[in-house]
Design a protein around this motif. Structure first.
Motif, PDB file in Angstrom:
ATOM      1  N   LEU A  44      16.399 -50.290  11.161  1.00 46.29           N
ATOM      2  CA  LEU A  44      17.077 -49.038  10.840  1.00 46.29           C
ATOM      3  C   LEU A  44      17.256 -48.874   9.330  1.00 46.29           C
ATOM      4  N   ASP A  84      15.662 -45.992   7.069  1.00 45.87           N
ATOM      5  CA  ASP A  84      16.544 -45.141   6.271  1.00 45.87           C
ATOM      6  C   ASP A  84      16.080 -45.084   4.819  1.00 45.87           C
ATOM      7  N   SER A  95      27.473 -40.907   9.498  1.00 42.85           N
ATOM      8  CA  SER A  95      26.455 -41.712  10.177  1.00 42.85           C
ATOM      9  C   SER A  95      26.508 -41.573  11.694  1.00 42.85           C
ATOM     10  N   VAL A  96      27.678 -41.330  12.250  1.00 44.17           N
ATOM     11  CA  VAL A  96      27.805 -41.194  13.702  1.00 44.17           C
ATOM     12  C   VAL A  96      27.503 -39.771  14.146  1.00 44.17           C
ATOM     13  N   GLN A 132      23.892 -38.764  14.384  1.00 46.33           N
ATOM     14  CA  GLN A 132      23.043 -39.483  15.343  1.00 46.33           C
ATOM     15  C   GLN A 132      23.561 -39.275  16.763  1.00 46.33           C
ATOM     16  N   LEU A 137      21.702 -40.941  19.650  1.00 44.49           N
ATOM     17  CA  LEU A 137      21.911 -42.381  19.817  1.00 44.49           C
ATOM     18  C   LEU A 137      23.285 -42.685  20.415  1.00 44.49           C
ATOM     19  N   VAL A 138      24.273 -41.889  20.027  1.00 47.01           N
ATOM     20  CA  VAL A 138      25.638 -42.101  20.534  1.00 47.01           C
ATOM     21  C   VAL A 138      25.678 -41.974  22.048  1.00 47.01           C
ATOM     22  N   LEU A 170      26.444 -49.012  18.966  1.00 46.43           N
ATOM     23  CA  LEU A 170      26.975 -48.035  18.013  1.00 46.43           C
ATOM     24  C   LEU A 170      27.591 -48.681  16.775  1.00 46.43           C
ATOM     25  N   LEU A 218      25.558 -48.236  13.425  1.00 47.63           N
ATOM     26  CA  LEU A 218      25.354 -46.975  12.716  1.00 47.63           C
ATOM     27  C   LEU A 218      25.995 -46.948  11.320  1.00 47.63           C
ATOM     28  N   VAL A 271      24.124 -49.198   8.514  1.00 51.72           N
ATOM     29  CA  VAL A 271      22.820 -48.824   7.940  1.00 51.72           C
ATOM     30  C   VAL A 271      22.964 -48.286   6.518  1.00 51.72           C
ATOM     31  N   ARG A 331      35.518 -45.541  19.348  1.00 54.86           N
ATOM     32  CA  ARG A 331      34.133 -45.451  19.822  1.00 54.86           C
ATOM     33  C   ARG A 331      34.045 -44.980  21.281  1.00 54.86           C
TER      34      ARG A 331
END
Length: 265
Positions: free
Chosen positions: A15, A19, A93-94, A97, A100-101, A108, A111, A114, A258
């Motif tokens: 990742l 990035d 970042s969350v 994405q 992906l979450v 998680l 994230l 990265v 989360r």
């Protein structure tokens, strides 16, 4: 079968590489842009503070000229740039994405890490350039460079902890990235990055290093790279302890939040 922890490390590496490649994809200079951006800051601050404002600085083993002051500023900005770049990117970042979450099997916790490691890798270009310039100017490099990993660790832990915190909060409070930008600007001028800590009233100096971990980190960079001795050992120890607490606290908050990410996003 590959251990789950090793698998997560491999995924994190993938990742981070992706990035870094995506940041400068299609540009001619590619990953040289982070170094050029840092060098441009070096030139600007050197001109403003050393030439226009006539700020003088004398460091052991280095000539007292404008270039020395520029290197002094650059050494402090290295850690700050990596810190702020990571936090700003981690704050979104969350929410950036969402796909992906909503995947149950995706870890998680990776994230926010990265942008932290991407910023750290990019700052290494500036660090190498600084070491080369100091070696050219002084005719030698400091043996204290071997101690740099001992300041990288608290820097990483502090950045990781705050990155987890802002990444988790942004999911629920979309004003966090904008608020973070304002706070970082204020934090910048409260940290002796472009002015010597000696200009701070003596009765406040010790408190600055205790309450502002980035001040201790920046000064330790300068100690190890430019001066060749540890002059802020106590502050170094304090920031190491603080970074562990911040890292644990930020991760704890992120893990608690989360569980609701998928519902909110």
């Amino acid at each position: 079968m590959q251990h789950p922890f090793v698998a997560k490390l491999d995924l994190l590496k993938t990742l981070v590489v992706r990035d870094l490649e995506a940041r400068h994809k299609g540009s001619v200079l590619g990953n040289l842009w982070p170094l050029l951006n840092q060098l441009s800051q070096l030139l600007i601050y050197t001109y403003v503070f050393s030439i226009v404002l006539q700020v003088k600085l004398s460091l052991q083993g280095l000539p007292a000229n404008n270039l020395t002051f520029g290197l002094w500023i650059f050494a402090g900005l290295l850690s700050w740039n990596a810190f702020t770049m990571a936090l700003v990117a981690a704050s979104v970042s969350v929410i950036n994405q969402t796909n992906l979450v909503k995947k149950v099997v995706f870890p998680l916790a990776l994230l926010p890490l990265v942008p932290v490691f991407s910023a750290f890798v990019e700052s290494s270009f500036g660090l190498i350039a600084l070491i080369v310039m100091v070696g050219f100017l002084a005719g030698t490099v400091k043996i204290t460079l071997l101690l740099l990993p001992l300041i990288w660790l608290p820097q990483l832990l502090l950045t990781i902890g705050l990155s987890y915190l802002v990444a988790g909060l942004t999911v629920f409070l979309r004003d966090v990235p904008q608020t973070l930008g304002v706070l970082l600007n204020l934090w910048f001028y409260l940290t002796p990055l472009v002015y010597p800590a000696s200009v701070i009233p003596e009765k406040w100096q010790s408190w600055v290093f205790v309450l502002n971990p980035m001040a201790a980190i920046a000064e330790t960079y300068r100690d190890l790279i430019l001066v060749g001795e540890v002059r802020h050992g106590q502050a170094w120890g304090i920031v190491s302890l603080v970074s562990v607490v911040v890292c644990y606290g930020g991760f704890w908050v992120y893990q608690r939040l989360r569980k609701a990410f998928a519902d909110v996003l």
